[in-house]
Design a protein around this motif. Structure first.
Motif, mmCIF file in Angstrom:
data_model
loop_
_atom_site.group_PDB
_atom_site.id
_atom_site.type_symbol
_atom_site.label_atom_id
_atom_site.label_comp_id
_atom_site.label_asym_id
_atom_site.label_seq_id
_atom_site.Cartn_x
_atom_site.Cartn_y
_atom_site.Cartn_z
ATOM 1 N N ARG A 239 0.807 -1.214 0.000
ATOM 2 C CA ARG A 239 0.000 0.000 0.000
ATOM 3 C C ARG A 239 0.842 1.266 0.000
ATOM 4 O O ARG A 239 0.557 2.217 -0.736
ATOM 5 C CB ARG A 239 -0.935 -0.005 1.213
ATOM 6 C CG ARG A 239 -2.035 -1.048 1.131
ATOM 7 C CD ARG A 239 -2.945 -0.982 2.338
ATOM 8 N NE ARG A 239 -4.062 -1.915 2.221
ATOM 9 C CZ ARG A 239 -4.967 -2.112 3.179
ATOM 10 N NH1 ARG A 239 -4.877 -1.436 4.311
ATOM 11 N NH2 ARG A 239 -5.952 -2.973 2.999
ATOM 12 N N LYS A 243 1.802 1.495 -3.720
ATOM 13 C CA LYS A 243 0.585 2.295 -3.898
ATOM 14 C C LYS A 243 -0.560 1.480 -4.514
ATOM 15 O O LYS A 243 -1.315 1.967 -5.356
ATOM 16 C CB LYS A 243 0.859 3.527 -4.768
ATOM 17 C CG LYS A 243 1.995 4.407 -4.304
ATOM 18 C CD LYS A 243 1.727 4.990 -2.927
ATOM 19 C CE LYS A 243 2.858 5.918 -2.496
ATOM 20 N NZ LYS A 243 2.637 6.474 -1.130
ATOM 21 N N LEU A 244 -0.695 0.248 -4.084
ATOM 22 C CA LEU A 244 -1.752 -0.613 -4.612
ATOM 23 C C LEU A 244 -3.055 -0.362 -3.852
ATOM 24 O O LEU A 244 -3.057 -0.100 -2.644
ATOM 25 C CB LEU A 244 -1.368 -2.082 -4.481
ATOM 26 C CG LEU A 244 -0.118 -2.554 -5.242
ATOM 27 C CD1 LEU A 244 0.081 -4.042 -5.032
ATOM 28 C CD2 LEU A 244 -0.216 -2.229 -6.727
ATOM 29 N N SER A 245 -4.156 -0.462 -4.559
ATOM 30 C CA SER A 245 -5.467 -0.389 -3.915
ATOM 31 C C SER A 245 -5.757 -1.717 -3.217
ATOM 32 O O SER A 245 -5.032 -2.703 -3.393
ATOM 33 C CB SER A 245 -6.548 -0.124 -4.962
ATOM 34 O OG SER A 245 -6.624 -1.213 -5.875
ATOM 35 N N ASP A 246 -6.830 -1.738 -2.428
ATOM 36 C CA ASP A 246 -7.206 -2.978 -1.739
ATOM 37 C C ASP A 246 -7.499 -4.094 -2.731
ATOM 38 O O ASP A 246 -7.114 -5.246 -2.531
ATOM 39 C CB ASP A 246 -8.434 -2.739 -0.852
ATOM 40 C CG ASP A 246 -8.096 -1.906 0.373
ATOM 41 O OD1 ASP A 246 -6.896 -1.726 0.658
ATOM 42 O OD2 ASP A 246 -9.031 -1.426 1.043
ATOM 43 N N SER A 247 -8.183 -3.743 -3.818
ATOM 44 C CA SER A 247 -8.517 -4.764 -4.811
ATOM 45 C C SER A 247 -7.261 -5.266 -5.526
ATOM 46 O O SER A 247 -7.140 -6.469 -5.807
ATOM 47 C CB SER A 247 -9.516 -4.212 -5.828
ATOM 48 O OG SER A 247 -8.983 -3.069 -6.484
ATOM 49 N N ALA A 248 -6.308 -4.366 -5.806
ATOM 50 C CA ALA A 248 -5.069 -4.772 -6.465
ATOM 51 C C ALA A 248 -4.237 -5.658 -5.531
ATOM 52 O O ALA A 248 -3.624 -6.640 -5.971
ATOM 53 C CB ALA A 248 -4.263 -3.549 -6.882
ATOM 54 N N TYR A 249 -4.254 -5.310 -4.236
ATOM 55 C CA TYR A 249 -3.515 -6.153 -3.288
ATOM 56 C C TYR A 249 -4.159 -7.532 -3.193
ATOM 57 O O TYR A 249 -3.466 -8.551 -3.135
ATOM 58 C CB TYR A 249 -3.491 -5.493 -1.905
ATOM 59 C CG TYR A 249 -2.907 -6.404 -0.848
ATOM 60 C CD1 TYR A 249 -1.564 -6.766 -0.871
ATOM 61 C CD2 TYR A 249 -3.713 -6.931 0.162
ATOM 62 C CE1 TYR A 249 -1.028 -7.612 0.085
ATOM 63 C CE2 TYR A 249 -3.192 -7.773 1.122
ATOM 64 C CZ TYR A 249 -1.844 -8.110 1.073
ATOM 65 O OH TYR A 249 -1.329 -8.963 2.010
#
Length: 404
Positions: A239, A243-249
């Motif tokens: 994160r 800088k990943l979003s929750d969905s990307a993570y």
């Protein structure tokens, strides 16, 4: 034999699946109760601490009593403790119950290893372990998925009932396996401080005489414990750095699950053509390489590539080290040796997790993750040399050196 192996795999697989189902809702329950990320992080410190508290005496019981019966009893105890979590009124009570569950886990794993060696002939163990790796990877993917579905129903407590049921089913399947007696003819000896001291002297004597086996096993597990320490910072790194979003993570975690599952399938198909030395040495290097790619990544695709590589080769490395351990450690002392090693590994895990967490507060997180991955490359290189260099010892001969 195939039926017995299938029963053992199914039993341990169901038990492992249950662990994945309840732990995610447990994290959410603690966070909802406290609103503290530190309180959730405390759950991850309980397992190694419980392992250290249990390991110094558990092996003496495992080697003197029926491992099958011990495993059945531990399954039923864990089922009760998991259900009690639903009624826990405070965080200290939750921590205490999780501590006892983790103590049972630390008891169960060496008992299962000892029973496996007594049940599965040496020539069948590598194939058995490839199936075990496949079952383990399936649990890794299916468990969190089921937990997510249960959350979507708005009834997360169902996950705890499902986990308790999985332990009961595991015990029932174990009951159908043969009673193989105890590991020692001296099982009548009552456990006392003098017996524990005698057992530890015996274990230390074995470890001194089997330095090569201990070196390979501890190098491999040191590699895995550093991986676990880096995983403890995975969410923050994804994160804050990537800088990943929750969905990307979530997708990133799914990529690792797919890599593990595909690796397990390929490992199962190729296992008869590969000796444990190749599985351990090359698998360890590629796991470390995957973490190194992840530590240097600046985009989702590079991070996903690192995750896929490390997860894919995890299946090969696990099969290799399980076979190595089973073929080198005598069955009659496997419980005590496994428990002693478990205590050392738990201590290493605590040190690594604390070290990575403390360093992350002092230095940039990318630098810490890169340093950890670099340390893994050093450990994996030493492991590769140890298992493959003929002048040290040709690991390919281990199938001929079975003491079990």
């Amino acid at each position: 034999m195939k039926k017995k192996a299938a029963l053992l795999l199914t039993s341990t697989g169901i038990s492992n699946l249950g662990d994945w189902i309840y732990f995610i809702p447990l994290n959410m329950m603690v966070y909802s109760m406290t609103g503290s990320a530190a309180a959730v992080a405390g759950l991850y410190m309980i397992r190694p601490l419980a392992g250290m508290m249990t390991s110094f005496w558990a092996g003496s019981l495992i080697d003197r009593y029926s491992q099958r019966n011990l495993m059945m009893g531990l399954d039923l105890i864990r089922a009760i403790l998991v259900l009690l979590l639903l009624a826990a009124p405070s965080l200290p009570v939750i921590y205490a119950l999780v501590f006892f569950i983790c103590m049972a886990d630390a008891f169960y794993d060496p008992a299962a290893a000892a029973y496996t060696v007594r049940l599965i002939p040496s020539q069948d163990r590598q194939v058995f372990n490839s199936y075990k790796s496949l079952a383990w990877s399936g649990s890794f993917i299916l468990g969190p998925a089921l937990a997510g579905l249960l959350f979507m129903t708005g009834r997360p407590e169902i996950a705890f009932f499902a986990n308790a049921l999985s332990f009961v089913l595991s015990a029932l399947l174990l009951f159908r396996l043969p009673y193989l007696g105890s590991g020692e003819q001296t099982s009548q000896k009552r456990i006392s401080l003098s017996v524990l001291a005698e057992d530890w002297r015996m274990v230390m004597g074995y470890m001194k005489s089997a330095r090569y086996v201990m070196a390979v096993y501890l190098l491999f597990n040191g590699l895995m414990m550093m991986a676990a320490a880096l995983d403890s910072q995975e969410v923050v790194f994804s994160r804050e750095v990537l800088k990943l979003s929750d969905s990307a993570y979530g997708l990133l975690v799914s990529v690792s699950g797919v890599g593990l599952l595909i690796g397990s399938f390929v490992n199962r198909l190729a296992v008869k053509k590969l000796n444990p030395s190749l599985l351990i040495g090359c698998g360890g290097l590629m796991i470390a390489g995957g973490y190194l790619i992840y530590s240097l990544s600046s985009t989702f695709l590079w991070a996903a590539a690192g995750f896929f590589i490390l997860a894919f080769f995890m299946a090969f490395a696990n099969t290799g080290i399980w076979t190595f351990y089973q073929n080198h450690v005598p069955a009659d002392i496997m419980g005590r040796v496994g428990s002693a090693l478990g205590m050392v590994i738990s201590l290493i895990q605590v040190i690594f997790i604390f070290g990575i967490g403390f360093s992350s507060d002092l230095f940039p997180l990318r630098s810490v993750i890169f340093a950890g991955a670099g340390f893994m490359m050093i450990l994996s290189s030493l492991l590769f040399i140890a298992v493959l260099k003929p002048s040290i010892r040709p690991l390919g001969l281990i199938t001929k050196n079975t003491k079990a």
